[in-house]
Write a protein that holds these residues in place. Structure first.
Motif, PDB file in Angstrom:
ATOM      1  N   ILE A 115       0.846  -1.193   0.000  1.00 40.18           N
ATOM      2  CA  ILE A 115       0.000   0.000   0.000  1.00 40.18           C
ATOM      3  C   ILE A 115       0.884   1.248   0.000  1.00 40.18           C
ATOM      4  O   ILE A 115       0.651   2.202  -0.749  1.00 40.18           O
ATOM      5  CB  ILE A 115      -0.967   0.005   1.207  1.00 40.18           C
ATOM      6  CG1 ILE A 115      -2.048  -1.054   0.985  1.00 40.18           C
ATOM      7  CG2 ILE A 115      -1.598   1.382   1.409  1.00 40.18           C
ATOM      8  CD1 ILE A 115      -2.963  -1.277   2.176  1.00 40.18           C
ATOM      9  N   ARG A 117       3.884   1.476  -1.195  1.00 36.07           N
ATOM     10  CA  ARG A 117       4.468   1.593  -2.544  1.00 36.07           C
ATOM     11  C   ARG A 117       3.433   2.184  -3.511  1.00 36.07           C
ATOM     12  O   ARG A 117       3.769   2.980  -4.373  1.00 36.07           O
ATOM     13  CB  ARG A 117       4.940   0.240  -3.084  1.00 36.07           C
ATOM     14  CG  ARG A 117       6.076  -0.465  -2.390  1.00 36.07           C
ATOM     15  CD  ARG A 117       7.214   0.394  -1.943  1.00 36.07           C
ATOM     16  NE  ARG A 117       7.744   1.290  -2.963  1.00 36.07           N
ATOM     17  CZ  ARG A 117       8.616   2.265  -2.708  1.00 36.07           C
ATOM     18  NH1 ARG A 117       9.056   2.484  -1.483  1.00 36.07           N
ATOM     19  NH2 ARG A 117       9.042   3.035  -3.670  1.00 36.07           N
ATOM     20  N   CYS A 118       2.165   1.774  -3.365  1.00 34.07           N
ATOM     21  CA  CYS A 118       1.099   2.342  -4.208  1.00 34.07           C
ATOM     22  C   CYS A 118       0.993   3.859  -4.012  1.00 34.07           C
ATOM     23  O   CYS A 118       0.754   4.598  -4.966  1.00 34.07           O
ATOM     24  CB  CYS A 118      -0.255   1.705  -3.902  1.00 34.07           C
ATOM     25  SG  CYS A 118      -0.464   0.058  -4.595  1.00 34.07           S
ATOM     26  N   GLU A 121       3.810   5.566  -5.895  1.00 34.57           N
ATOM     27  CA  GLU A 121       3.573   5.556  -7.344  1.00 34.57           C
ATOM     28  C   GLU A 121       2.411   6.475  -7.721  1.00 34.57           C
ATOM     29  O   GLU A 121       2.413   7.067  -8.795  1.00 34.57           O
ATOM     30  CB  GLU A 121       3.318   4.132  -7.844  1.00 34.57           C
ATOM     31  CG  GLU A 121       4.429   3.133  -7.525  1.00 34.57           C
ATOM     32  CD  GLU A 121       5.776   3.450  -8.173  1.00 34.57           C
ATOM     33  OE1 GLU A 121       5.827   4.299  -9.085  1.00 34.57           O
ATOM     34  OE2 GLU A 121       6.788   2.848  -7.757  1.00 34.57           O
ATOM     35  N   THR A 122       1.434   6.614  -6.832  1.00 38.41           N
ATOM     36  CA  THR A 122       0.351   7.573  -7.070  1.00 38.41           C
ATOM     37  C   THR A 122       0.931   8.981  -7.142  1.00 38.41           C
ATOM     38  O   THR A 122       0.629   9.752  -8.053  1.00 38.41           O
ATOM     39  CB  THR A 122      -0.688   7.513  -5.919  1.00 38.41           C
ATOM     40  OG1 THR A 122      -1.276   6.211  -5.909  1.00 38.41           O
ATOM     41  CG2 THR A 122      -1.772   8.555  -6.080  1.00 38.41           C
ATOM     42  N   HIS A 154       3.670   1.004 -12.471  1.00 40.66           N
ATOM     43  CA  HIS A 154       4.190   0.577 -11.162  1.00 40.66           C
ATOM     44  C   HIS A 154       3.066   0.497 -10.134  1.00 40.66           C
ATOM     45  O   HIS A 154       3.014  -0.404  -9.316  1.00 40.66           O
ATOM     46  CB  HIS A 154       5.258   1.547 -10.649  1.00 40.66           C
ATOM     47  CG  HIS A 154       6.494   1.591 -11.501  1.00 40.66           C
ATOM     48  ND1 HIS A 154       7.419   2.605 -11.411  1.00 40.66           N
ATOM     49  CD2 HIS A 154       6.942   0.734 -12.456  1.00 40.66           C
ATOM     50  CE1 HIS A 154       8.396   2.368 -12.285  1.00 40.66           C
ATOM     51  NE2 HIS A 154       8.121   1.240 -12.920  1.00 40.66           N
ATOM     52  N   PHE A 155       2.186   1.500 -10.184  1.00 41.59           N
ATOM     53  CA  PHE A 155       1.041   1.477  -9.267  1.00 41.59           C
ATOM     54  C   PHE A 155       0.256   0.178  -9.460  1.00 41.59           C
ATOM     55  O   PHE A 155      -0.072  -0.517  -8.493  1.00 41.59           O
ATOM     56  CB  PHE A 155       0.125   2.689  -9.526  1.00 41.59           C
ATOM     57  CG  PHE A 155      -1.152   2.653  -8.728  1.00 41.59           C
ATOM     58  CD1 PHE A 155      -1.198   3.192  -7.447  1.00 41.59           C
ATOM     59  CD2 PHE A 155      -2.308   2.061  -9.240  1.00 41.59           C
ATOM     60  CE1 PHE A 155      -2.375   3.136  -6.692  1.00 41.59           C
ATOM     61  CE2 PHE A 155      -3.484   1.998  -8.491  1.00 41.59           C
ATOM     62  CZ  PHE A 155      -3.511   2.543  -7.221  1.00 41.59           C
ATOM     63  N   LYS A 156      -0.006  -0.146 -10.712  1.00 37.51           N
ATOM     64  CA  LYS A 156      -0.783  -1.360 -10.985  1.00 37.51           C
ATOM     65  C   LYS A 156      -0.054  -2.611 -10.531  1.00 37.51           C
ATOM     66  O   LYS A 156      -0.659  -3.550  -9.996  1.00 37.51           O
ATOM     67  CB  LYS A 156      -1.123  -1.440 -12.478  1.00 37.51           C
ATOM     68  CG  LYS A 156      -2.291  -0.511 -12.775  1.00 37.51           C
ATOM     69  CD  LYS A 156      -2.585  -0.220 -14.214  1.00 37.51           C
ATOM     70  CE  LYS A 156      -2.770  -1.332 -15.164  1.00 37.51           C
ATOM     71  NZ  LYS A 156      -3.079  -0.810 -16.527  1.00 37.51           N
ATOM     72  N   PHE A 158       2.185  -2.909  -7.999  1.00 38.66           N
ATOM     73  CA  PHE A 158       2.120  -3.047  -6.536  1.00 38.66           C
ATOM     74  C   PHE A 158       0.683  -3.309  -6.073  1.00 38.66           C
ATOM     75  O   PHE A 158       0.457  -4.046  -5.116  1.00 38.66           O
ATOM     76  CB  PHE A 158       2.704  -1.804  -5.850  1.00 38.66           C
ATOM     77  CG  PHE A 158       4.191  -1.662  -6.045  1.00 38.66           C
ATOM     78  CD1 PHE A 158       5.050  -2.703  -5.680  1.00 38.66           C
ATOM     79  CD2 PHE A 158       4.753  -0.512  -6.582  1.00 38.66           C
ATOM     80  CE1 PHE A 158       6.428  -2.602  -5.844  1.00 38.66           C
ATOM     81  CE2 PHE A 158       6.130  -0.404  -6.762  1.00 38.66           C
ATOM     82  CZ  PHE A 158       6.965  -1.450  -6.397  1.00 38.66           C
ATOM     83  N   TYR A 159      -0.267  -2.695  -6.774  1.00 39.59           N
ATOM     84  CA  TYR A 159      -1.669  -2.914  -6.418  1.00 39.59           C
ATOM     85  C   TYR A 159      -2.050  -4.390  -6.578  1.00 39.59           C
ATOM     86  O   TYR A 159      -2.660  -4.985  -5.677  1.00 39.59           O
ATOM     87  CB  TYR A 159      -2.568  -2.022  -7.284  1.00 39.59           C
ATOM     88  CG  TYR A 159      -4.044  -2.251  -7.035  1.00 39.59           C
ATOM     89  CD1 TYR A 159      -4.669  -1.674  -5.932  1.00 39.59           C
ATOM     90  CD2 TYR A 159      -4.804  -3.054  -7.883  1.00 39.59           C
ATOM     91  CE1 TYR A 159      -6.015  -1.895  -5.687  1.00 39.59           C
ATOM     92  CE2 TYR A 159      -6.150  -3.285  -7.634  1.00 39.59           C
ATOM     93  CZ  TYR A 159      -6.750  -2.705  -6.539  1.00 39.59           C
ATOM     94  OH  TYR A 159      -8.080  -2.928  -6.284  1.00 39.59           O
ATOM     95  N   MET A 235      -6.715   7.084  -7.168  1.00 40.66           N
ATOM     96  CA  MET A 235      -5.738   5.998  -7.012  1.00 40.66           C
ATOM     97  C   MET A 235      -5.537   5.645  -5.536  1.00 40.66           C
ATOM     98  O   MET A 235      -5.422   4.473  -5.173  1.00 40.66           O
ATOM     99  CB  MET A 235      -4.403   6.382  -7.674  1.00 40.66           C
ATOM    100  CG  MET A 235      -4.493   6.442  -9.194  1.00 40.66           C
ATOM    101  SD  MET A 235      -3.087   7.284  -9.976  1.00 40.66           S
ATOM    102  CE  MET A 235      -1.829   6.003  -9.886  1.00 40.66           C
ATOM    103  N   ALA A 239      -6.359   2.016  -3.882  1.00 38.71           N
ATOM    104  CA  ALA A 239      -5.332   1.252  -3.161  1.00 38.71           C
ATOM    105  C   ALA A 239      -5.809   0.790  -1.782  1.00 38.71           C
ATOM    106  O   ALA A 239      -5.442  -0.285  -1.323  1.00 38.71           O
ATOM    107  CB  ALA A 239      -4.053   2.071  -3.038  1.00 38.71           C
TER     108      ALA A 239
END
Ligand SMILES: [Fe+2]
Ligand SMILES: [Fe+2]
Length: 276
Positions: A115, A117-118, A121-122, A154-156, A158-159, A235, A239
């Motif tokens: 979370i 990391r998300c 990236e957000t 990257h967000f996707k 880690f998500y 985002m 998350a």
């Protein structure tokens, strides 16, 4: 596999007349934080030691982050030919360390780590999108677009891994929200502020956290428009497991936008705050 390479950037299109002097210090600071991605991969490798799929993905992710740093650093050296990226980065490395020797996540769980990391990236995905739209210098525009697309991927990444761990660890909503909010406020810690210092202040000047984070934030906040905050809030909501485009997300985005404006006016000084 990286999605693009530095030599694919049209460096010959660099247009000095379109460089905004206020943007250069921001790019220098960002270049160093991004370039430092290798240490995060070491840390993530330890936290997820028995998860080879994730470790592989994290190693690949860090290659992309390092490339973001290299591209931004190269641009900053074009914009300011007197600037030495290597020397500035060495200084940054000597003074700023992330806890790579941890054997468990500093967020208390793997879900929490992902979370956090998300959230990063957000932030980067929104920031580089905003910066690409704010600058008219064609090379910086192109680099920021390429980076923003990576950050969204990257967000996707880690998500998706976070959802997998959430199924095992069952971290409750309140805890997830707390981790997310905690990581967002950490953006005011030393990582960016010290990068701003090493990238922009003379070696003989002592580091002052308040001065550096203030200077960095005043510049960075000026590139955002409401649409970037609105998308970023979506985002954040996604998350933590809340509807990304619901009423609460909209209200939160407007509140965050007002806070950002308020903070920006305060950083700009008492005259700007009085005029607003
Ligand atoms: Fe990045
Ligand atoms: Fe990223």
């Amino acid at each position: 596999m990286k999605h693009w390479r530095i030599d694919e950037v049209p460096w010959e299109r660099f247009d000095r007349s379109k460089v905004d002097a206020g943007t250069v210090p921001l790019v220098k600071a960002a270049a160093m934080v991004e370039r430092n991605g290798t240490d995060y991969a070491i840390y993530l490798g330890r936290v997820f030691h028995d998860d080879p799929d994730f470790r592989q993905a994290a190693d690949n992710w860090s290659l992309e982050e390092v490339q973001h740093g290299e591209a931004l650093g190269k641009w900053a050296m074009l914009a300011d030919p007197g600037w030495d990226f290597r020397a500035a980065f060495d200084r940054y490395r000597a003074g700023f360390h992330i806890p790579i020797d941890a054997d468990a996540s500093i967020r208390g769980s793997r879900t929490g780590e992902l979370i956090a990391r998300c959230m990063v990236e957000t932030g980067t995905s929104s920031y580089y999108t905003a910066l690409a739209e704010a600058t008219t210098e064609p090379v910086l525009q192109q680099i920021c677009r390429l980076i923003a697309a990576d950050e969204f991927r990257h967000f996707k990444l880690f998500y998706d891994h976070m959802r997998r761990y959430l199924g095992r660890e069952h971290i409750g909503m309140v805890r997830r929200l707390r981790i997310a909010a905690g990581r967002i406020t950490e953006s005011e810690d030393d990582e960016l502020a010290f990068a701003y210092h090493c990238g922009n202040e003379p070696t003989e000047q002592a580091y002052d956290h308040g001065r550096c984070i203030g200077a960095y934030m005043a510049g960075a906040m000026s590139v955002y428009r409401f649409r970037h905050i609105e998308r970023g809030m979506g985002m954040v909501f996604k998350a933590v497991g809340l509807p990304p485009r619901g009423r609460l997300s909209g209200v939160s985005a407007r509140l965050a936008w007002r806070l950002l404006q308020h903070r920006r006016r305060r950083l700009a000084g008492p005259e700007a705050a009085a005029a607003a």
